[in-house]
Every structure is written in C-alpha cells, then in structure tokens.
Design a protein around this motif. Structure first.
Motif, PDB file in Angstrom:
ATOM      1  N   MET A  40       0.832  -1.183   0.000  1.00 23.26           N
ATOM      2  CA  MET A  40       0.000   0.000   0.000  1.00 23.26           C
ATOM      3  C   MET A  40       0.873   1.241   0.000  1.00 23.26           C
ATOM      4  SD  MET A  40      -2.472   1.729   2.762  1.00 23.26           S
ATOM      5  CE  MET A  40      -1.547   3.236   2.895  1.00 23.26           C
ATOM      6  N   ALA A  41       0.446   2.249  -0.735  1.00 21.65           N
ATOM      7  CA  ALA A  41       1.153   3.526  -0.764  1.00 21.65           C
ATOM      8  C   ALA A  41       0.170   4.646  -0.474  1.00 21.65           C
ATOM      9  CB  ALA A  41       1.808   3.738  -2.122  1.00 21.65           C
ATOM     10  N   LEU A  42       0.592   5.551   0.374  1.00 19.23           N
ATOM     11  CA  LEU A  42      -0.137   6.795   0.607  1.00 19.23           C
ATOM     12  C   LEU A  42       0.721   7.905   0.033  1.00 19.23           C
ATOM     13  CD1 LEU A  42      -2.369   8.581   1.768  1.00 19.23           C
ATOM     14  CD2 LEU A  42      -1.157   8.527   3.962  1.00 19.23           C
ATOM     15  N   ILE A  43       0.172   8.640  -0.913  1.00 20.45           N
ATOM     16  CA  ILE A  43       0.908   9.702  -1.593  1.00 20.45           C
ATOM     17  C   ILE A  43       0.178  11.019  -1.373  1.00 20.45           C
ATOM     18  CG2 ILE A  43       1.761  10.529  -3.825  1.00 20.45           C
ATOM     19  CD1 ILE A  43       1.791   7.538  -4.694  1.00 20.45           C
ATOM     20  N   TYR A  44       0.942  12.035  -1.021  1.00 21.91           N
ATOM     21  CA  TYR A  44       0.421  13.379  -0.785  1.00 21.91           C
ATOM     22  C   TYR A  44       0.865  14.277  -1.931  1.00 21.91           C
ATOM     23  CZ  TYR A  44       0.122  17.966   1.520  1.00 21.91           C
ATOM     24  OH  TYR A  44      -0.140  19.282   1.835  1.00 21.91           O
ATOM     25  N   VAL A  45      -0.073  15.001  -2.534  1.00 22.42           N
ATOM     26  CA  VAL A  45       0.226  15.907  -3.644  1.00 22.42           C
ATOM     27  C   VAL A  45      -0.290  17.286  -3.268  1.00 22.42           C
ATOM     28  CG1 VAL A  45      -0.206  16.455  -6.077  1.00 22.42           C
ATOM     29  CG2 VAL A  45       0.096  14.066  -5.366  1.00 22.42           C
ATOM     30  N   THR A  46       0.603  18.269  -3.284  1.00 20.12           N
ATOM     31  CA  THR A  46       0.218  19.623  -2.932  1.00 20.12           C
ATOM     32  C   THR A  46       0.739  20.598  -3.978  1.00 20.12           C
ATOM     33  OG1 THR A  46       0.129  21.234  -1.106  1.00 20.12           O
ATOM     34  CG2 THR A  46       2.237  20.115  -1.465  1.00 20.12           C
ATOM     35  N   GLY A  47       0.230  21.800  -3.917  1.00 16.63           N
ATOM     36  CA  GLY A  47       0.634  22.863  -4.828  1.00 16.63           C
ATOM     37  C   GLY A  47      -0.366  23.990  -4.728  1.00 16.63           C
ATOM     38  N   GLY A  48      -0.141  25.019  -5.472  1.00 19.69           N
ATOM     39  CA  GLY A  48      -1.054  26.153  -5.472  1.00 19.69           C
ATOM     40  C   GLY A  48      -2.297  25.874  -6.297  1.00 19.69           C
ATOM     41  N   ALA A  49      -3.234  26.803  -6.252  1.00 17.98           N
ATOM     42  CA  ALA A  49      -4.454  26.687  -7.047  1.00 17.98           C
ATOM     43  C   ALA A  49      -4.081  26.685  -8.534  1.00 17.98           C
ATOM     44  CB  ALA A  49      -5.391  27.854  -6.744  1.00 17.98           C
ATOM     45  N   LYS A  50      -4.719  25.813  -9.294  1.00 19.49           N
ATOM     46  CA  LYS A  50      -4.511  25.689 -10.737  1.00 19.49           C
ATOM     47  C   LYS A  50      -3.068  25.339 -11.098  1.00 19.49           C
ATOM     48  CE  LYS A  50      -7.469  25.949 -13.027  1.00 19.49           C
ATOM     49  NZ  LYS A  50      -8.332  24.815 -13.338  1.00 19.49           N
ATOM     50  N   SER A  51      -2.384  24.623 -10.217  1.00 15.48           N
ATOM     51  CA  SER A  51      -0.991  24.247 -10.466  1.00 15.48           C
ATOM     52  C   SER A  51      -0.862  22.977 -11.288  1.00 15.48           C
ATOM     53  CB  SER A  51      -0.251  24.067  -9.140  1.00 15.48           C
ATOM     54  OG  SER A  51      -0.814  22.986  -8.411  1.00 15.48           O
ATOM     55  N   GLY A  52      -1.960  22.234 -11.466  1.00 11.47           N
ATOM     56  CA  GLY A  52      -1.921  20.967 -12.186  1.00 11.47           C
ATOM     57  C   GLY A  52      -1.836  19.762 -11.265  1.00 11.47           C
ATOM     58  N   LYS A  53      -2.045  19.990  -9.974  1.00 10.54           N
ATOM     59  CA  LYS A  53      -1.886  18.894  -9.007  1.00 10.54           C
ATOM     60  C   LYS A  53      -2.943  17.807  -9.179  1.00 10.54           C
ATOM     61  CE  LYS A  53      -3.967  21.723  -5.386  1.00 10.54           C
ATOM     62  NZ  LYS A  53      -4.314  22.796  -6.322  1.00 10.54           N
ATOM     63  N   SER A  54      -4.185  18.155  -9.474  1.00  9.42           N
ATOM     64  CA  SER A  54      -5.227  17.134  -9.647  1.00  9.42           C
ATOM     65  C   SER A  54      -4.948  16.273 -10.872  1.00  9.42           C
ATOM     66  CB  SER A  54      -6.610  17.780  -9.771  1.00  9.42           C
ATOM     67  OG  SER A  54      -6.973  18.413  -8.567  1.00  9.42           O
ATOM     68  N   LYS A  55      -4.607  16.904 -11.967  1.00 11.00           N
ATOM     69  CA  LYS A  55      -4.312  16.146 -13.192  1.00 11.00           C
ATOM     70  C   LYS A  55      -3.111  15.224 -12.971  1.00 11.00           C
ATOM     71  CE  LYS A  55      -3.382  16.752 -18.095  1.00 11.00           C
ATOM     72  NZ  LYS A  55      -3.124  17.725 -19.159  1.00 11.00           N
ATOM     73  N   PHE A  56      -2.071  15.735 -12.317  1.00  9.55           N
ATOM     74  CA  PHE A  56      -0.910  14.899 -12.007  1.00  9.55           C
ATOM     75  C   PHE A  56      -1.317  13.712 -11.138  1.00  9.55           C
ATOM     76  CE2 PHE A  56       2.302  13.960  -8.715  1.00  9.55           C
ATOM     77  CZ  PHE A  56       3.224  13.300  -9.513  1.00  9.55           C
ATOM     78  N   ALA A  57      -2.095  13.977 -10.078  1.00  9.59           N
ATOM     79  CA  ALA A  57      -2.516  12.916  -9.158  1.00  9.59           C
ATOM     80  C   ALA A  57      -3.366  11.868  -9.878  1.00  9.59           C
ATOM     81  CB  ALA A  57      -3.276  13.518  -7.973  1.00  9.59           C
TER      82      ALA A  57
END
Length: 189
Positions: free
Chosen positions: A1-18
């Motif tokens: 199992m992996a838990l990965i945290y993705v953060t960044g500013g608004a509209k940084s592309g974090k959702s698409k990357f995740a």
C-alpha cells in the motif's frame, strides 16, 4: 500500500498529475475511486466540478463526500480486492467542515469557536486516515496555502492555519509527497 500526498497552489496541475499517477498504479483489476470533496455552491464551482468530471471520463467511480467516510465509502469498498482512491481535495474538505459551523461569527471568533472547528476538522481528517488502509494506493491532494500573504480577516487566517496543520499531518504519514508548480511535479518525500 502507498499513501501519496500531492500539494501545490491553485490551478498548479496537481489534480491532473494525481489522477495520472494513480491510473498508472492500477494493476488492471482495481477500481479507481475518486473521492470528490467539493460542494458546488455557486456557478463558478459548478463549472470547475464539471470540467473535472469531463477530464475523468469513465475511468473513475466518483463518490462525492467531504465527511463520514466510513459510511459514504462503504458501498464502493470491495472485500475481494484493494482498490485505489484519489481524494481531491483536503482543503475543500476542510472549508466545507468549517462552513457547517453556522453559529460562529467569523468577524469576531472566540477561542471556543476555533476549538469547536478544530475538533470537527480533526475528527474527519482522522476518519479519512483510518480508512486509507482499506485501499491499495491512496493519493490525497491539497492546496499549499502558506506561501502567500497573511489574510487580513479571521476566517482566512484560521483556514490557512488549520489547513496547514492538516497538510502537515498527511505529509508526515505519506510514503511519498509531491509539490506541483505550473504543471511540473517535484518529488519532495
């Protein structure tokens, strides 16, 4: 199992990357659960939600919830296989919980008001953490709020503070962490 945290500013592309990262982790037998925590309370948010849904197409099973995850996810949890889940996003979840506290005067909040919100937010974040082990891979997306100016109003300062604390809590237990800037992910843990 992996838990990965993705953060960044608004509209940084974090959702698409995740999304792309989690899809790449699927072994072919797993469902991809998309835990969408936002509430479309105005036209701008409705458009944003619609764009996210369009991008996901039919690759995801979407569950819309920002709290009580043991209950809201029970219908999608499988006994036979551990599926993958993306949580998008922690800061939306936190803001929705804060706004449930209708009796707080955010122009002049008291310490008791802050404590009440802290308890509500921490309870739901802990419930999210407790359900993570029911999945094979989990990615939690959140906004990095601490890199801008200090908000001039109490609600903004409180939101920045509690979101920062919850971001730290998730990042600490995550196996990996990424910071996304202008669509470019940087592995930071």
């Amino acid at each position: 199992m992996a838990l990965i945290y993705v953060t960044g500013g608004a509209k940084s592309g974090k959702s698409k990357f995740a999304e792309n990262l989690l899809l790449g982790m699927n072994n072919g037998n797993q469902k991809n659960i998309y835990l969408a925590t936002s509430v479309a309370f105005d036209e701008e948010m409705k458009v944003k939600v619609a764009l996210h849904k369009e991008r996901r197409q039919d690759k995801w099973l979407t569950v819309e919830s920002y709290k009580n995850f043991s209950e809201t996810l029970k219908d999608v949890l499988s006994d036979e296989t551990k599926d993958n889940m993306l949580v998008d996003c922690l800061t939306n979840m936190i803001s929705n919980i804060i706004f449930e506290e209708h009796d707080i005067n955010w122009d002049k909040p008291s310490e008791k008001d802050f404590e009440k919100c802290n308890i509500s937010v921490e309870k739901q974040v802990n419930e999210l953490i407790n359900i993570v082990n029911r999945f094979e891979n989990v990615i939690i997306v959140s906004n990095e709020l601490g890199m801008g100016i200090v908000p001039s109003y109490p609600l903004g300062r409180y939101f920045r503070e509690i979101a920062g604390k919850m971001n730290q809590k998730i990042a600490e237990i995550a196996d990996e962490a990424y910071f996304v800037v202008s669509g470019i992910p940087m592995k930071i843990k």
